[in-house]
Design a protein around this motif. Sequence first.
Motif, PDB file in Angstrom:
ATOM      1  N   VAL A  25       0.828  -1.225   0.000  1.00 37.71           N
ATOM      2  CA  VAL A  25       0.000   0.000   0.000  1.00 37.71           C
ATOM      3  C   VAL A  25       0.859   1.269   0.000  1.00 37.71           C
ATOM      4  O   VAL A  25       0.337   2.359   0.214  1.00 37.71           O
ATOM      5  N   CYS A  27       2.115   2.820  -2.453  1.00 41.15           N
ATOM      6  CA  CYS A  27       1.722   3.755  -3.505  1.00 41.15           C
ATOM      7  C   CYS A  27       0.634   4.702  -3.016  1.00 41.15           C
ATOM      8  O   CYS A  27       0.592   5.885  -3.411  1.00 41.15           O
ATOM      9  N   TRP A  28      -0.253   4.207  -2.117  1.00 46.37           N
ATOM     10  CA  TRP A  28      -1.302   5.061  -1.561  1.00 46.37           C
ATOM     11  C   TRP A  28      -0.762   5.949  -0.447  1.00 46.37           C
ATOM     12  O   TRP A  28      -1.191   7.108  -0.303  1.00 46.37           O
TER      13      TRP A  28
END
Length: 316
Positions: A25, A27-28
């Motif tokens: 996660v 990238c978020w």
Amino acid sequence: MSISNITVFMPSVLTLIGIPGLETVQCWIGIPFCVMYLLAMIGNSLLLIIIRSERSLHEPMYIFVGMLGVTDIALATTIMPKMLGIFWFHVPDIYFDTCLLQMWLIHTFQCIESGLLLAMAVDRYVAICYPLRHAAIVTHRLVTQIGAVVTLRATFLVAPCLILIKFRFQFYHTTIISHSYCEHMAIVKMAAENVQANKIYGLFAAFTVAGFDLTFITLSYAQIFSTVFHLPQKEARLKAFNTCIAHICVFLPFYLLAFFSFFTHRFGAHVPPYIHILFSSLYLLVPPFLNPLVYGAKTTQIRIHVVKMFSSSNSL
């Protein structure tokens, strides 16, 4: 000391894995980090433009705020491009010497920021406890000298950390750094040799800076509050206290996050790695993001010039 057979001799490239346990996660996570970074750049740049262009703001307090803004821009820029490269573009590799340079820059800018926060506390102490002598004591020459001393202290105090790693260690257990940036202890823990000297000097440097600065910031504010509470008029007490609120809102998050990161890295064996890495990253990103917002909202003179700047641009 015997060296394990599973070692790497003088690695040229290291690998930053980002946030251990949250790789899927990242990238978020990079989105709010990027937004905070952009806002930090815009806010601090705007603050510097206003302080530079308005002659009424060429006073010691605002010059220190400008120095803090420059340090915040440099600190955030030292970590964010590489961090976003890991999160978004899966580029985790970093040259060993580049990693050491990033480590030195990060800790140097941290020391500079701590020194500037101390200087600002002393400036507020003189302004409130000795208001009639403030202009004579805190001159532009003294501000320049303080800036130079703070920078030199940070430069030379952090340099041995780099030298002790570069010239003492040849063998490493791994080339993988379980972090999102090159931090002193994260690199030291990779070494397959005796790291005691590095740990001792790291503790010495950290407590020399944070211990000294925080002690004198606390003493300054003890004197400030004592003076403020003895003022005869309520309006005078509120005005004097209001001049300190912005600085208090800036140094509290800086030192709270700093001590959390420092102690969990050395003694927080039971703290999940992703919690530690997230807070360590926020420690370097929150102050640059928060400082211009605090000074823009809490400092009347800066707030007036910000409103004036945007009013002028809207009228064009």
